[in-house]
Design a protein around this motif. Sequence first.
Motif, short mmCIF file in Angstrom:
data_model
loop_
_atom_site.label_atom_id
_atom_site.label_comp_id
_atom_site.label_asym_id
_atom_site.label_seq_id
_atom_site.Cartn_x
_atom_site.Cartn_y
_atom_site.Cartn_z
N ALA A 195 -1.30 2.67 5.09
CA ALA A 195 -1.32 2.30 3.67
C ALA A 195 0.05 1.80 3.23
O ALA A 195 0.17 0.77 2.55
CB ALA A 195 -1.76 3.49 2.81
N ALA A 196 1.11 2.51 3.64
CA ALA A 196 2.47 2.09 3.27
C ALA A 196 2.79 0.73 3.90
O ALA A 196 3.34 -0.16 3.25
CB ALA A 196 3.49 3.15 3.73
N PHE A 197 2.42 0.56 5.16
CA PHE A 197 2.65 -0.70 5.88
C PHE A 197 1.95 -1.86 5.16
O PHE A 197 2.57 -2.89 4.85
CB PHE A 197 2.12 -0.55 7.31
N THR A 226 0.54 6.06 6.80
CA THR A 226 1.46 5.09 7.40
C THR A 226 0.89 3.67 7.29
O THR A 226 1.60 2.72 6.93
CB THR A 226 1.72 5.46 8.87
N LEU A 276 0.65 -2.04 2.08
CA LEU A 276 1.07 -2.25 0.69
C LEU A 276 2.42 -2.96 0.63
O LEU A 276 2.61 -3.91 -0.15
CB LEU A 276 1.14 -0.88 -0.01
#
Lengths: 118, 246
Positions: free
Chosen positions: A90-92, A88, A94
């Motif tokens: 990492a997605a945020f 989560t 990136l």
Amino acid sequence: MSDSSRNRNVTFALIGLGIALAIATFLSPFASQNPDGLDRVAQDHKFDTKAAAETPAKQLPFYQVFEEYALRGVPKEIATPLAGIIGTLAAFGLAWGIGKVVVRNSGVPPEDDSTSPD
Amino acid sequence: MTELLLMSISSFQAGSRMLPLAMHIPDGFLSLPVILVTWILAIALIAICLKRAQFEYQERTVPLMGVCAAFIFAAQMINFPIPGGTSGHLLGGTLAGALLGPWAGSLVMVVVFMVQAFLFQDGGITVLGANIVNMGLIGTFGGYYLYAAIRKSLGWNSLRGIGVGAAVAAWASVVVGSIICAFQLAISGTVPLPVALSAMASWHVLIGIGEALITVTALGFIYRTRPDLIYKAPKKAIANRSMASR
């Protein structure tokens, strides 16, 4: 952009990220273990065996850290929640980073075109 | 005998999984031509999105992109059961499109699928283009424009227009995505088309209901708290809200 609207947006971002982290942490252990749509079809019609065993993703260093959605080397109960938290974040990070690089406009409000879909 | 062996292999594989891998296509299901065509389509649309996003958005959209990616990644981990011993999870393309518009919404979906494929071996890297198209871009483009058309016809600034538009578009994007996936599998010679179509569509008609519920719930929450964050925001809701907060 005024300071107060900037603060409101940062607050919203933190609340939103908190909700996402809570979902990844506390709901992931309760995710249904049933095969999902495509998996189920693949099993029913016997083409699940066509999935490659040695995939490119397994050559990446991340495979040493995660086995699917489970962090390696920690107790089973927290492996998936921890993987969820890391994923989560990492997605945020990136998506925020890509947005930061791509979006060029700053401050000036757009012309009012909010009644058309595009 | 061979069939028994195959069955035991496939049940072993299914049993060895920690979590069911999402609705993502794994490496090995698609042929090279299908892989190439879907990659070209994905890259072309991403390039357009990068270009349009430069001038389409304000600085304040950037944190929302992060939140949207975080939420969709987390929500995709949560498989919900559907009748018949199967499960589904949010795809999120329509949600991303409704919140951020097709351009930033698509970029957010690409981030989610990249994190899943590279970090968590969820969805094949060779077929990432197909997964981005089926589960992302069909929602952020097809889903968004269907949502926008319904929202326009029911009242651009009304909660009803936003809710009904998002529900219908979310459901449709899942069903259409599954049908396109069925064609990709059939063209690749993995499974005959009639089988793929009926099997994929029949499960995803149900999974799409979950997609619609989650999409409308999330949008409804944002409509009540920060309606100004919805792409092409509803004017009345913002006006009412700032009146109320005075």
